[in-house]
Scaffold this active site. Sequence first.
Site, mmCIF file in Angstrom:
data_model
loop_
_atom_site.group_PDB
_atom_site.id
_atom_site.type_symbol
_atom_site.label_atom_id
_atom_site.label_comp_id
_atom_site.label_asym_id
_atom_site.label_seq_id
_atom_site.Cartn_x
_atom_site.Cartn_y
_atom_site.Cartn_z
ATOM 1 N N SER A 160 -41.411 12.290 10.260
ATOM 2 C CA SER A 160 -41.480 11.188 9.155
ATOM 3 C C SER A 160 -41.763 11.610 7.708
ATOM 4 O O SER A 160 -41.174 12.254 7.364
ATOM 5 C CB SER A 160 -42.488 10.087 9.653
ATOM 6 O OG SER A 160 -42.330 8.928 9.081
ATOM 7 N N GLU A 254 -33.435 2.938 13.681
ATOM 8 C CA GLU A 254 -34.451 3.026 12.743
ATOM 9 C C GLU A 254 -33.948 2.993 11.390
ATOM 10 O O GLU A 254 -32.844 3.396 11.107
ATOM 11 C CB GLU A 254 -35.306 4.448 12.928
ATOM 12 C CG GLU A 254 -34.616 5.578 12.939
ATOM 13 C CD GLU A 254 -35.681 6.797 12.729
ATOM 14 O OE1 GLU A 254 -36.471 6.905 12.008
ATOM 15 O OE2 GLU A 254 -35.636 7.651 13.980
ATOM 16 N N HIS A 284 -38.106 5.195 15.726
ATOM 17 C CA HIS A 284 -38.731 6.123 14.710
ATOM 18 C C HIS A 284 -39.853 7.054 15.499
ATOM 19 O O HIS A 284 -40.607 6.665 16.236
ATOM 20 C CB HIS A 284 -39.633 5.312 13.677
ATOM 21 C CG HIS A 284 -39.756 6.186 12.348
ATOM 22 N ND1 HIS A 284 -39.132 6.866 11.686
ATOM 23 C CD2 HIS A 284 -41.157 6.569 12.033
ATOM 24 C CE1 HIS A 284 -39.905 7.528 10.640
ATOM 25 N NE2 HIS A 284 -40.985 7.405 11.183
#
Length: 310
Positions: A160, A254, A284
């Site tokens: 991320s 996502e 995610h």
Amino acid sequence: MALFDKSINALKKNKEQEQNQSLMKLIKRVHSVVENTDIEKHRQSQDYFGALLGNSKEMDITSVDVEGMHGEWVRVNRVHMKKYVILYCHGGGYSTGSCVYARTLTTKLACSTSMDVFCFDYRLAPEYPYPAAMEDAMKAWNYLMVLGYGARDVIVIGDSAGGNMALSLVVKLKEEERLLPRGLVLLSPWTDLTASGKTHETRAEVDPVLDEEYLRQMTENYAAGQDYENPLISPLFADVTDFPPTYIQVGDNEVLLSDATMLHKKMIKANVPARLDVYKGMWHVFQMSPFKTAYEAMDKCAEFIFDICR
């Protein structure tokens, strides 16, 4: 017979879809427990889950101080490879996350690769906005160099916002004309703070973890008043020429799917040895979850690392 096989395959496919839907609902519930409008409670909840899911008797976890910054080494309790090392950049939108939360991933990586993993607690926004986290990433990199690792001994991995950090670190090293790491592994990377990708809209209804309001808040916390197209903030806009071999994993469900696919396309165009795996029905950073697909994805990361370390 062919009709029978088709029926069996259809049943299997339906069962897989039902399992994915159930997992997505569970992840949404878990995420709602972790996420909190009180950012300090949000951080504490993440650490709780990280400690719960990341504990293992097979692991040795050692805390270190790097010029006032906390870091930790995650190692397997067995004979293992010492030549190469993984530098891990944790996610959390640059506002949350920690070494403890990242143990859901760092322990899996240490186990699947048999390599030492170094993770670090960079300063978080909004208390410490850009470029504080970037400065801390460079501090972690320099720490490994002082320990005697060469740039080519290091694989940088991030999930991320940590994927953003891993990319930005390479951009910064290039700017300073320093040697680059042996490779990059990016898990659901957040590459574009301008949110220009189509899946920010097309996956908005199915993503159980991220939504646009959350991403806007994280962007504002980290880079308010900055140029979001700055390659050190949104590495999608960087010149990726001569980047090291890169492996990207992303879930099909996502909103950051485009962040990954656009980066991959750009890297291929620049002749970077880049590979992308899109996991159907996944969300995610699904690799955090303790289920079969997550472990298989970690094994794929290990295969990539072994390939580039030959």
